[in-house]
Every structure is written in C-alpha cells, then in structure tokens.
Design an enzyme around this catalytic site. Structure first.
Site, PDB file in Angstrom:
ATOM      1  N   ARG A  56       0.863  -1.184   0.000  1.00  0.00           N
ATOM      2  CA  ARG A  56       0.000   0.000   0.000  1.00  0.00           C
ATOM      3  C   ARG A  56       0.896   1.230   0.000  1.00  0.00           C
ATOM      4  O   ARG A  56       2.120   1.127   0.123  1.00  0.00           O
ATOM      5  CB  ARG A  56      -0.962  -0.029   1.192  1.00  0.00           C
ATOM      6  CG  ARG A  56      -0.273  -0.467   2.490  1.00  0.00           C
ATOM      7  CD  ARG A  56      -0.775   0.204   3.672  1.00  0.00           C
ATOM      8  NE  ARG A  56      -0.635   1.642   3.566  1.00  0.00           N
ATOM      9  CZ  ARG A  56       0.495   2.295   3.772  1.00  0.00           C
ATOM     10  NH1 ARG A  56       1.629   1.676   4.066  1.00  0.00           N
ATOM     11  NH2 ARG A  56       0.528   3.614   3.675  1.00  0.00           N
ATOM     12  N   GLY A  57       0.266   2.416  -0.138  1.00  0.00           N
ATOM     13  CA  GLY A  57       1.051   3.643  -0.283  1.00  0.00           C
ATOM     14  C   GLY A  57       1.261   3.885  -1.771  1.00  0.00           C
ATOM     15  O   GLY A  57       1.634   2.959  -2.512  1.00  0.00           O
ATOM     16  N   ALA A  58       1.001   5.117  -2.196  1.00  0.00           N
ATOM     17  CA  ALA A  58       0.952   5.414  -3.634  1.00  0.00           C
ATOM     18  C   ALA A  58       2.197   4.964  -4.417  1.00  0.00           C
ATOM     19  O   ALA A  58       2.076   4.242  -5.416  1.00  0.00           O
ATOM     20  CB  ALA A  58       0.666   6.907  -3.826  1.00  0.00           C
ATOM     21  N   ASP A 243      -1.814  10.901  -2.523  1.00  0.00           N
ATOM     22  CA  ASP A 243      -2.123   9.833  -3.482  1.00  0.00           C
ATOM     23  C   ASP A 243      -2.330  10.396  -4.879  1.00  0.00           C
ATOM     24  O   ASP A 243      -2.192   9.683  -5.873  1.00  0.00           O
ATOM     25  CB  ASP A 243      -3.346   9.052  -3.018  1.00  0.00           C
ATOM     26  CG  ASP A 243      -2.970   8.229  -1.792  1.00  0.00           C
ATOM     27  OD1 ASP A 243      -3.012   8.780  -0.677  1.00  0.00           O
ATOM     28  OD2 ASP A 243      -2.570   7.065  -1.972  1.00  0.00           O
ATOM     29  N   ASN A 253      -5.440  12.613  -0.285  1.00  0.00           N
ATOM     30  CA  ASN A 253      -4.630  11.790   0.623  1.00  0.00           C
ATOM     31  C   ASN A 253      -5.588  11.050   1.559  1.00  0.00           C
ATOM     32  O   ASN A 253      -6.809  11.236   1.492  1.00  0.00           O
ATOM     33  CB  ASN A 253      -3.623  12.654   1.385  1.00  0.00           C
ATOM     34  CG  ASN A 253      -2.581  11.812   2.108  1.00  0.00           C
ATOM     35  OD1 ASN A 253      -1.992  10.910   1.511  1.00  0.00           O
ATOM     36  ND2 ASN A 253      -2.352  12.064   3.380  1.00  0.00           N
ATOM     37  N   LYS A 254      -5.038  10.228   2.408  1.00  0.00           N
ATOM     38  CA  LYS A 254      -5.839   9.380   3.303  1.00  0.00           C
ATOM     39  C   LYS A 254      -6.925  10.187   4.007  1.00  0.00           C
ATOM     40  O   LYS A 254      -6.673  11.307   4.475  1.00  0.00           O
ATOM     41  CB  LYS A 254      -4.899   8.731   4.325  1.00  0.00           C
ATOM     42  CG  LYS A 254      -5.560   7.802   5.324  1.00  0.00           C
ATOM     43  CD  LYS A 254      -6.381   6.725   4.666  1.00  0.00           C
ATOM     44  CE  LYS A 254      -5.589   5.911   3.682  1.00  0.00           C
ATOM     45  NZ  LYS A 254      -6.442   5.041   2.833  1.00  0.00           N
TER      46      LYS A 254
END
Ligand code: MRU
Length: 364
Positions: A56-58, A243, A253-254
């Site tokens: 995970r994580g862009a 993201d 973003n989150k």
C-alpha cells in the site's frame, strides 16, 4: 541518508527475487505485530497484493503494478496479454495516480516492442522505476529538511504531526512525508512526531512501527486528538503524503487529511505535502475530478489486534447490518497547503507552482 533498517538490517519494501522471476514483498496486513514476507510470482498475486493492501502507499502501489505487468508478460507477451494485464492492474485501486502512471510508462515502452522482447524489457523497466523511487524519496528528504531546519534552529527542536503512513513502508525506501523526518533525525535534530492512528485501517500503527525501527521519537494519538494538539501549540508543522495532486494543487490523501489541514490553518501551523513526480496528475484539473476509493464497510465495523493470549484476532464492533460508508481518501484544497515538497524542491500548491517545477509538463 542511510537505508531504512529492520533490526539493523537494510531492508526494502519490495525486492526482485534473485533466484526467480518473482518479487518479494513485506505483507503489510500482518504489521505491526508480525513481520513476514510474501513472494509474488503471477499477475494475480500482484493484483491481490495491491487490492488487499499487502502492499500500500501510492509509490509502492505503482512499483508493484509495474512488476505485476512484468510477471504477466513473462507468461504471455502478445498485445492482448499486455492490454489485459494493464486493465487488471489499473482496476485494483482508483485514487493513487502512481498506479496508472507506472502502468502507462510501462505500456508506452513495451507496446512498440516485439512480444519476444517484452518480458525482459518489462522486468528491467520495473527495476528502473523502483530505483527512481528510491532516489526521489531521498531527495524529498533533503528538500523537506531545508524547510524544517529553520524551524528547528529557532525552537531548538522539532515537533511534527503526520497522518496515515507516508513513510518507508509506502514507498521502496525512505518514504515521502517521513523522508524529511528521517533526514532531520539523521542530521542530529531533536525531532518528535505525533502519529495519528488513521482509522479505519490504522496505517498510523505502521508509521509508529517504522519510526521505532529507526529510533525516531514519536507518540501515537487518536485521530480526534489532532485538533487539540494543534491548538495547544504542540506542533511545528504537519507533514503528509499524497495519493494524487491535481494541476491546481488540490491534494487527495488518506481520509482525515482534510481535517488536519483545516485545524492546522486555524492554528497557523504550516501544512506540507510531500510527494514525487509520479503522484502529480497534470491531466487532472482539480480535486473534484479525483476518484475517491470506497472500501468495504467491514474495515470500519471490525477491528484487528492481538488478544490476551497474544494471538491475532478480529473483533466485530457492530453487526454487519450496521450502515457504514468508508471513503478511503479526501481532498484538501490547495489554499490550505503551505507548500508541496517534491524531489525537485518545494513549490506553492498551484498550477504555476507545479509547472515551474516541472516545465516539461506545460507541453505534454
Ligand atoms: O490506503 P493507503 O494505505 O494505500 O493510503 C496511503 C496514503 O494515503 C499515503 O498517505 C499516501 O499514499 C502517500 S504514501 C507515500
């Protein structure tokens, strides 16, 4: 900046296997309680790893997708197989533009080649993208430190706040928002990080885990405590990843990032967004055009952790019939972003700011 380490061993979140056409990843769904690696050998493995958030994580999603395409082409490399693998991987997660950026880069390189030449070229290019990510994150660390150093010199220390996990685990090495934190720590600055839990998937626990591995002082907070700390002048700057950044500087973003930016603005605390070029979507006019991923409601209804016997356990907080909405990201308007920090330096969160840093995108 030294490489990120686990128990003093330099480790990356994704490594091509030396003995096979495969990549080894850290299964992030098992962290922070269990460190285990998994081997991806097929397109389906890569698709599952991204969808289930084992990775995970862009930036890491983008690199995994590039390797997923390479794994697919190792089995079949005709035009139909290339298009099908692209479509399968592109559909895994909609918000982080790094995914489509990496796949498009791969496809642009591979489509003109003969099928026989594609698998080797794909494997090589995925490796180039991974190495570029490492170099860019290292530079984001250096550039971000330029913004933070004057604050540290004025105050004699640095108290930062972050959200989600935009660290080493979200990239191949170093991270985006956490890269300046590691750079500050390694430069001997007395730095401390407020880490918000980041419900519902608790990526803040990953941030706490990786900061602990590197020895960076930090404190976990419930998401709802962030505003209170910002009003108490306990925070010098908020630093988050992204993201997708739209051409006008709006930031996806989150979920929960918006509320931190709002509170930071009211408190007069700088709000910085750190991201590499692959996160900037020059074709997306504003945040309104960014697709927001909606995830399974059980991520809200069910919590995970260790039970009293130390076994991993799932606890249902509310029956499955309870109505839930679970947007994974939100949009922070450009006007609340103090600066965007990229591998090329910092810029205002605006069309002009982004295009001044990336003039080649003016004519793309
Ligand atoms: O849903 P996730 O865990 O993939 O979301 C991650 C984030 O929102 C990060 O902040 C973002 O990708 C930046 S990562 C360097």
């Amino acid at each position: 900046m030294p490489d990120m380490k686990i128990n003093d061993v330099p480790t990356r979140t994704l490594r091509p296997a030396t003995d096979a056409r495969a990549v080894d990843i850290i299964d992030q769904t098992a962290l922070p309680h269990d460190f285990r690696t998994l081997r991806l050998t097929t397109l389906e493995d890569a698709e599952h790893a991204i969808r289930s958030m084992q990775v995970r994580g862009a930036p890491l999603i983008g690199v995994t997708a590039a390797y997923g395409l390479a794994l697919a082409l190792a089995r079949r490399a005709d035009d139909a197989a290339l298009a099908a693998a692209f479509a399968t991987l592109a559909a895994t997660r909609p918000t982080a533009v790094n995914l489509r950026w990496a796949l498009t880069r791969m496809q642009t390189l591979l489509a003109p080649l003969t099928p026989a030449a594609r698998a080797e070229a794909a494997w090589h290019e995925a490796g180039v993208i991974a190495e570029e990510d490492v170099a860019q994150c290292r530079r984001i660390g250096e550039r971000g430190l330029e913004l933070l150093r004057p604050i540290a010199e004025r105050r004699g220390r640095l108290d930062l706040m972050t959200h989600c996990n935009a660290g080493w685990l979200a990239t191949i090495d170093y991270g985006t928002a956490l890269a300046p934190v590691y750079a500050a720590f390694d430069a001997g600055i007395d730095v401390h990080v407020w880490v918000s839990e980041t419900r519902p998937r608790n990526q803040g626990l990953l941030t706490a885990w990786e900061l602990r591995q590197h020895g960076v002082p930090h404190t976990l907070i419930a998401d709802n405590a962030a505003g209170f700390l910002l009003t108490r002048e306990e925070v010098d700057a908020v630093l988050v990843g992204a993201d997708r950044i739209a051409l006008n500087g709006d930031v996806a973003n989150k979920v929960g990032t918006y509320l931190k930016a709002l509170a930071a603005r009211e408190a007069g605390v700088p709000f910085y967004v750190a991201a590499p070029r692959s996160t900037i979507d020059f074709e997306c006019a504003s945040g309104a055009a960014i697709p927001i991923e909606e995830r399974d409601g059980d991520e809200v209804r069910v919590v995970h952790g260790l039970d009293s016997a130390g076994q991993t356990s799932r606890i249902r907080q509310i029956p499955a019939v309870a109505a839930v909405i679970n947007p994974a990201f939100d949009i922070t308007p450009a006007r609340w972003v103090s600066a965007i920090v990229t591998e090329r330096g910092s810029c205002p969160a605006s069309r002009d700011g982004l295009l001044d840093l990336y003039p080649e995108a003016r004519h793309a």
